[in-house]
Design a protein around this motif. Sequence first.
Motif, PDB file in Angstrom:
ATOM      1  N   VAL A 119       0.997  -1.375   0.168  1.00 14.91           N
ATOM      2  CA  VAL A 119       0.156   0.108   0.001  1.00 14.91           C
ATOM      3  C   VAL A 119       0.853   1.273   0.150  1.00 14.91           C
ATOM      4  N   LEU A 120       0.489   2.091  -0.781  1.00 14.79           N
ATOM      5  CA  LEU A 120       1.268   3.551  -0.981  1.00 14.79           C
ATOM      6  C   LEU A 120       0.577   4.500  -0.183  1.00 14.79           C
ATOM      7  N   GLN A 121       1.310   5.148   0.586  1.00 18.34           N
ATOM      8  CA  GLN A 121       1.166   6.470   1.405  1.00 18.34           C
ATOM      9  C   GLN A 121       1.435   7.597   0.409  1.00 18.34           C
ATOM     10  N   ILE A 122       0.312   8.404   0.242  1.00 18.87           N
ATOM     11  CA  ILE A 122       0.443   9.675  -0.551  1.00 18.87           C
ATOM     12  C   ILE A 122       0.190  11.054   0.330  1.00 18.87           C
ATOM     13  N   GLN A 123       0.923  12.074  -0.383  1.00 16.78           N
ATOM     14  CA  GLN A 123       0.414  13.483   0.442  1.00 16.78           C
ATOM     15  C   GLN A 123       0.659  14.546  -0.775  1.00 16.78           C
ATOM     16  N   GLY A 124      -0.322  15.229  -0.992  1.00 14.78           N
ATOM     17  CA  GLY A 124      -0.300  16.451  -1.691  1.00 14.78           C
ATOM     18  C   GLY A 124      -0.685  17.834  -1.217  1.00 14.78           C
ATOM     19  N   SER A 125      -0.042  18.748  -1.862  1.00 17.45           N
ATOM     20  CA  SER A 125      -0.545  20.054  -1.237  1.00 17.45           C
ATOM     21  C   SER A 125      -0.562  20.958  -2.486  1.00 17.45           C
ATOM     22  N   GLN A 126      -1.359  21.878  -2.444  1.00 18.82           N
ATOM     23  CA  GLN A 126      -1.470  22.955  -3.432  1.00 18.82           C
ATOM     24  C   GLN A 126      -1.968  24.276  -2.976  1.00 18.82           C
ATOM     25  N   GLU A 127      -1.273  25.475  -3.234  1.00 11.34           N
ATOM     26  CA  GLU A 127      -1.524  26.479  -3.020  1.00 11.34           C
ATOM     27  C   GLU A 127      -1.800  27.405  -3.899  1.00 11.34           C
ATOM     28  N   VAL A 128      -2.761  28.161  -3.943  1.00 10.65           N
ATOM     29  CA  VAL A 128      -3.255  29.209  -5.155  1.00 10.65           C
ATOM     30  C   VAL A 128      -3.169  30.593  -4.470  1.00 10.65           C
ATOM     31  N   ARG A 129      -2.661  31.573  -4.902  1.00  8.95           N
ATOM     32  CA  ARG A 129      -2.818  32.910  -4.521  1.00  8.95           C
ATOM     33  C   ARG A 129      -3.641  33.953  -5.340  1.00  8.95           C
ATOM     34  N   VAL A 130      -4.517  34.429  -5.056  1.00  5.26           N
ATOM     35  CA  VAL A 130      -5.295  35.529  -5.888  1.00  5.26           C
ATOM     36  C   VAL A 130      -5.464  36.658  -4.991  1.00  5.26           C
ATOM     37  N   ASN A 131      -4.785  37.874  -5.511  1.00  6.57           N
ATOM     38  CA  ASN A 131      -4.590  39.019  -4.947  1.00  6.57           C
ATOM     39  C   ASN A 131      -4.222  38.749  -3.632  1.00  6.57           C
ATOM     40  N   PHE A 132      -4.939  38.911  -2.416  1.00  5.50           N
ATOM     41  CA  PHE A 132      -4.548  39.016  -1.041  1.00  5.50           C
ATOM     42  C   PHE A 132      -5.139  37.689  -0.643  1.00  5.50           C
ATOM     43  N   GLU A 133      -5.638  36.847  -1.050  1.00  6.17           N
ATOM     44  CA  GLU A 133      -6.377  35.471  -0.596  1.00  6.17           C
ATOM     45  C   GLU A 133      -5.442  34.415  -1.008  1.00  6.17           C
ATOM     46  N   LEU A 134      -5.071  33.542  -0.301  1.00  6.88           N
ATOM     47  CA  LEU A 134      -4.496  32.352  -0.562  1.00  6.88           C
ATOM     48  C   LEU A 134      -5.471  31.015  -0.151  1.00  6.88           C
ATOM     49  N   ARG A 135      -5.523  30.102  -1.205  1.00  8.89           N
ATOM     50  CA  ARG A 135      -6.518  29.101  -1.143  1.00  8.89           C
ATOM     51  C   ARG A 135      -5.422  27.778  -1.170  1.00  8.89           C
TER      52      ARG A 135
END
Length: 240
Positions: free
Chosen positions: A168-184
Motif C-alpha cells: 500500500v502506498l502512502q500519498i501526500q499532496g498540497s497545492q496553494e493558489v494565491r489570488v490578490n490577497f487571498e491564498l487557497r
Amino acid sequence: MRHSMILFLVLTASCARLEDVGRAPEFKPVETGYEVSAMANPGLPETVEIPREIDQASLWNSGRRSLLGDRRAETRGDILTVVIEIDDRAEISNSSERSRSGTESLGVPSLFGLPQRIDERLPAGASMADAVSATSSSASSGDGSVRRREKLTLRVAATVVNELRNGVLQIQGSQEVRVNFELRELIVTGYVRPQDISRQNEITYDKIAAARISYGGRGQITDVQQPRYGQQVADILLPF
C-alpha cells in the motif's frame, strides 16, 4: 500579575496580525516539505534492472517511458493525480407522536358496616363511597429534519511518500493558489492500493483509505469572516 499576562498575550497576538497588514499571505516553503524529501530520497530498488546494452538489443522496450510502458505511480517519490469530485446530498426527516391516558377509581360503599362508621368520624361531606379517584393523561410529539448538500470538484498532484510492507502506498499532496490577497490551500493525504490507480495515473478520492482532505484559505477575506478572539471566548463562556 494575571492582568499583565493577559495583556501581554493580547498584544502579542495583535502584533502577529499587524505584520500581515498590506501584505499578501506568503506560501509555505516547498523545499522543507515531506513530498520533496520523498522525491529526493527514493526507496531502494527491489528488482534488478536490465543493463541498457541488453535492453537496446531487443525490439521490445520494457521501460516506463516506452509507448506501452506502465506510468502509474508505484514507488516512493512517484507522482500521481488525485481527483476529488464530491457531490453528496443527505435528507433525513423524523417525526414521532406519543399519547397516554389512564383513569383509576376506588370506592368502598359497604364493608360489614365499617364505611358507615368511618363516615361518622369524617368531616361533613366526606364519604368512603368514593375513596380514591385519579385521572392522568400525557401527550408528546416531535419533528426533525436535516438537509445537507456538498459539492466540490478539485484535482491535485500527490507524491508517494512511503510504501508499506503490504504494498500500500502512502500519498501526500498540497497545492496553494494565491489570488490578490487571498491564498487557497488544498491538502490531501491517505493510503491507496497500486491496483486502484488508473492507466492515466489518476485515483479518485473514494479509493483513498484514511483520506484527509482540507480545502481552505487564509488572507484578508478569511480574516474578516472569522470572529474575533474575544467573541469566540464569549461564545464559549456565556451560557446564553
